[in-house]
Design a protein around this motif. Structure first.
Motif, PDB file in Angstrom:
ATOM      1  N   ASP A   1      -7.736   3.264  10.334  1.00  0.00           N
ATOM      2  CA  ASP A   1      -6.590   3.566  10.867  1.00  0.00           C
ATOM      3  C   ASP A   1      -5.481   4.613  10.457  1.00  0.00           C
ATOM      4  OD1 ASP A   1      -4.745   1.057  12.411  1.00  0.00           O
ATOM      5  OD2 ASP A   1      -3.274   1.763  10.696  1.00  0.00           O
TER       6      ASP A   1
ATOM      7  N   LEU B   1      -2.958  -7.258   2.540  1.00  0.00           N
ATOM      8  CA  LEU B   1      -2.744  -7.861   1.241  1.00  0.00           C
ATOM      9  C   LEU B   1      -1.220  -8.241   1.056  1.00  0.00           C
ATOM     10  CD1 LEU B   1      -5.314  -5.410  -0.476  1.00  0.00           C
ATOM     11  CD2 LEU B   1      -5.474  -7.144   0.576  1.00  0.00           C
TER      12      LEU B   1
ATOM     13  N   SER C   1      -6.644   1.549   0.133  1.00  0.00           N
ATOM     14  CA  SER C   1      -6.483   1.220  -0.607  1.00  0.00           C
ATOM     15  C   SER C   1      -6.672   3.187  -1.314  1.00  0.00           C
ATOM     16  CB  SER C   1      -6.963   0.250  -2.007  1.00  0.00           C
ATOM     17  OG  SER C   1      -7.591   1.259  -3.191  1.00  0.00           O
TER      18      SER C   1
ATOM     19  N   ARG D   1     -11.362  -0.613  -5.522  1.00  0.00           N
ATOM     20  CA  ARG D   1     -10.982  -1.729  -4.546  1.00  0.00           C
ATOM     21  C   ARG D   1     -11.061  -1.493  -3.573  1.00  0.00           C
ATOM     22  NH1 ARG D   1      -5.010  -0.865  -6.361  1.00  0.00           N
ATOM     23  NH2 ARG D   1      -4.563  -2.499  -8.102  1.00  0.00           N
TER      24      ARG D   1
HETATM   25  P1  NDP Z   1      -1.705  -3.144   1.861  1.00  0.00           P
HETATM   26  O1  NDP Z   1      -0.950  -4.154   2.443  1.00  0.00           O
HETATM   27  O2  NDP Z   1      -2.981  -2.934   2.741  1.00  0.00           O
HETATM   28  O3  NDP Z   1      -1.607  -3.214   0.690  1.00  0.00           O
HETATM   29  C1  NDP Z   1      -2.170  -1.828  -0.326  1.00  0.00           C
HETATM   30  C2  NDP Z   1      -1.425  -1.806  -1.551  1.00  0.00           C
HETATM   31  O4  NDP Z   1      -2.345  -2.959  -1.816  1.00  0.00           O
HETATM   32  C3  NDP Z   1      -2.016  -0.844  -1.869  1.00  0.00           C
HETATM   33  O5  NDP Z   1      -0.506  -0.472  -3.199  1.00  0.00           O
HETATM   34  C4  NDP Z   1      -3.537  -0.617  -3.081  1.00  0.00           C
HETATM   35  O6  NDP Z   1      -2.544   0.051  -4.275  1.00  0.00           O
HETATM   36  C5  NDP Z   1      -2.765  -2.185  -3.324  1.00  0.00           C
HETATM   37  N1  NDP Z   1      -4.351  -2.723  -3.015  1.00  0.00           N
HETATM   38  C6  NDP Z   1      -5.491  -2.659  -2.385  1.00  0.00           C
HETATM   39  N2  NDP Z   1      -6.428  -3.658  -2.682  1.00  0.00           N
HETATM   40  C7  NDP Z   1      -6.144  -3.996  -3.971  1.00  0.00           C
HETATM   41  C8  NDP Z   1      -7.132  -4.913  -4.126  1.00  0.00           C
HETATM   42  N3  NDP Z   1      -8.166  -5.337  -4.381  1.00  0.00           N
HETATM   43  N4  NDP Z   1      -6.014  -5.744  -5.582  1.00  0.00           N
HETATM   44  C9  NDP Z   1      -4.890  -5.513  -5.334  1.00  0.00           C
HETATM   45  N5  NDP Z   1      -4.628  -4.057  -4.963  1.00  0.00           N
HETATM   46  C10 NDP Z   1      -5.533  -3.710  -4.262  1.00  0.00           C
HETATM   47  O7  NDP Z   1      -0.512  -2.484   2.804  1.00  0.00           O
HETATM   48  P2  NDP Z   1      -0.457  -0.290   3.497  1.00  0.00           P
HETATM   49  O8  NDP Z   1       1.178   0.143   3.304  1.00  0.00           O
HETATM   50  O9  NDP Z   1      -0.915  -0.062   2.790  1.00  0.00           O
HETATM   51  O10 NDP Z   1      -0.826  -1.561   4.459  1.00  0.00           O
HETATM   52  C11 NDP Z   1      -2.293  -1.279   5.245  1.00  0.00           C
HETATM   53  C12 NDP Z   1      -2.224  -0.732   6.423  1.00  0.00           C
HETATM   54  O11 NDP Z   1      -2.194  -0.937   7.403  1.00  0.00           O
HETATM   55  C13 NDP Z   1      -1.855   1.128   6.297  1.00  0.00           C
HETATM   56  O12 NDP Z   1      -2.546   1.720   5.053  1.00  0.00           O
HETATM   57  C14 NDP Z   1      -1.346   1.861   7.665  1.00  0.00           C
HETATM   58  O13 NDP Z   1      -2.735   1.504   8.569  1.00  0.00           O
HETATM   59  C15 NDP Z   1      -1.214   0.287   8.681  1.00  0.00           C
HETATM   60  N6  NDP Z   1       0.468   0.142   8.276  1.00  0.00           N
HETATM   61  C16 NDP Z   1       0.847   0.268   9.788  1.00  0.00           C
HETATM   62  C17 NDP Z   1       2.314   0.167  10.491  1.00  0.00           C
HETATM   63  C18 NDP Z   1       3.073  -0.152  11.302  1.00  0.00           C
HETATM   64  O14 NDP Z   1       3.887   0.077  11.430  1.00  0.00           O
HETATM   65  N7  NDP Z   1       1.655   0.149  12.177  1.00  0.00           N
HETATM   66  C19 NDP Z   1       2.667   0.109   8.842  1.00  0.00           C
HETATM   67  C20 NDP Z   1       2.314  -0.336   8.113  1.00  0.00           C
HETATM   68  C21 NDP Z   1       0.959  -0.302   7.617  1.00  0.00           C
HETATM   69  P3  NDP Z   1      -4.154   1.135  -4.687  1.00  0.00           P
HETATM   70  O15 NDP Z   1      -4.285   2.650  -3.381  1.00  0.00           O
HETATM   71  O16 NDP Z   1      -3.357   1.809  -5.817  1.00  0.00           O
HETATM   72  O17 NDP Z   1      -5.514   0.853  -4.652  1.00  0.00           O
END
Ligand code: NDP
Length: 276
Positions: free
Chosen positions: A48, A191, A232, A237
């Motif tokens: 995505d 998450l 991530s 992760r």
């Molecule tokens: P998420 O809920 O996916 O959380 C991501 C965060 O959680 C990062 O900081 C990551 O850190 C951490 N994380 C990932 N896996 C783990 C784990 N197993 N344990 C602990 N922490 C973890 O948030 P996102 O903002 O990334 O949202 C996901 C996706 O949704 C986005 O990438 C995007 O594609 C979409 N999105 C769409 C929006 C819209 O307006 N349509 C708005 C926001 C997001 P690290 O990377 O350091 O592992």
């Protein structure tokens, strides 16, 4: 699609989207090819991205160097808010950046309520789908009133609405509307967007299944019927978040997680009406 153990959700046009995908919001454009490539290597078949993330190019590179057939991958991208006046050009620019012939899903990123042209933008997406360059079309951050308007004005129901949705913000009313209209619910911030809920019950459930809280939360999305797209930067992760298909939450677990919903107080991201 190749056989992975990821279930799919059937969209209103008959295509099937992998229920677990990999999001690349805030993934450094310079590292996106490597990070999305790792995700595909781990097993993800659904990525995505969005024009606004400025990393479509890296996603396309990851697709081409993955060795996985294009038809076995699901690629979503989104129309940037500033491009609502010229969706066709913006869509073509996304395809060019991805260097792909088609995307699997194209979304209007935000309704931009005050601008108020989202129904016309939706008409442009319908034409894009008819051209074959987007296999499915949908919206993101649409509220019920926005969905009602595009359906009323075009007769075409979005296949997907991608919205903020996590254990503390479960979007019950919107999900009920989606269910009534055959719109698939896709969860962003699956998450919680950076800090997992610290509710003790999640830890208890995780311990009972020998899983992590992140795995329990993602499993809850799957059992709820949501499409989830965790992000991530770390391969361990990515693998952890992908390993959610060998256990099942009980009815009691699901009830306990349902009780974590804080309604509007649980929202962590921008309210759709406040996006300008
Ligand atoms: P998420 O809920 O996916 O959380 C991501 C965060 O959680 C990062 O900081 C990551 O850190 C951490 N994380 C990932 N896996 C783990 C784990 N197993 N344990 C602990 N922490 C973890 O948030 P996102 O903002 O990334 O949202 C996901 C996706 O949704 C986005 O990438 C995007 O594609 C979409 N999105 C769409 C929006 C819209 O307006 N349509 C708005 C926001 C997001 P690290 O990377 O350091 O592992």
């Amino acid at each position: 699609m190749t056989e992975t153990n990821v279930p799919t959700v059937e969209l209103n046009n008959g295509t099937r989207i992998p229920q677990l995908g990999f999001g690349v919001f805030r993934v450094d454009p310079a590292r996106t090819a490597e990070i999305a490539g790792d995700a595909i290597d781990v097993g993800y078949r659904h990525i995505d991205t969005a024009a606004g993330y400025r990393n479509e190019k890296g996603v396309g590179e990851a697709v081409r160097s993955s060795g996985v057939a294009r038809e076995d991958l699901w690629i979503t991208t989104k129309l940037a808010n500033g491009d609502q006046e010229h969706p066709d050009d913006a869509f073509q620019a996304s395809l060019d950046a991805l260097d792909l012939d088609y995307v699997d899903l194209y979304l209007i990123h935000w309704p931009m309520h005050e601008k108020g042209i989202y129904a016309d933008v939706w008409k442009s997406l319908i034409a894009i789908a008819e051209s074959g360059r987007a296999r499915s079309i949908g919206v993101s951050n649409f509220q019920i009133e926005h969905l009602e308007r595009v359906i009323a004005e075009t007769g075409v129901t979005p296949a997907v609405n991608q919205v903020e949705l996590h254990v503390e913000f479960q979007q019950r009313e919107l999900r009920a509307f989606h269910a009534e209209h055959g719109i698939a619910t896709e969860a962003w911030y699956p998450l919680g967007g950076g800090s997992l809920s610290d509710a003790p019950v999640l830890k208890q459930i995780a311990d009972a299944h020998g899983k992590t809280v992140a795995q329990v939360v993602l499993r809850w999305h799957v059992q709820t019927g949501n499409i989830a797209i965790p992000k991530s930067n770390h391969r361990e992760r990515m693998a952890e978040n992908f390993d959610i298909f060998s256990f099942e939450l009980t009815w009691d677990d699901m009830q306990a997680i349902a009780s974590l919903d804080r309604g509007e107080d649980g929202r962590r991201g921008t309210h759709p009406l406040q996006m300008r």
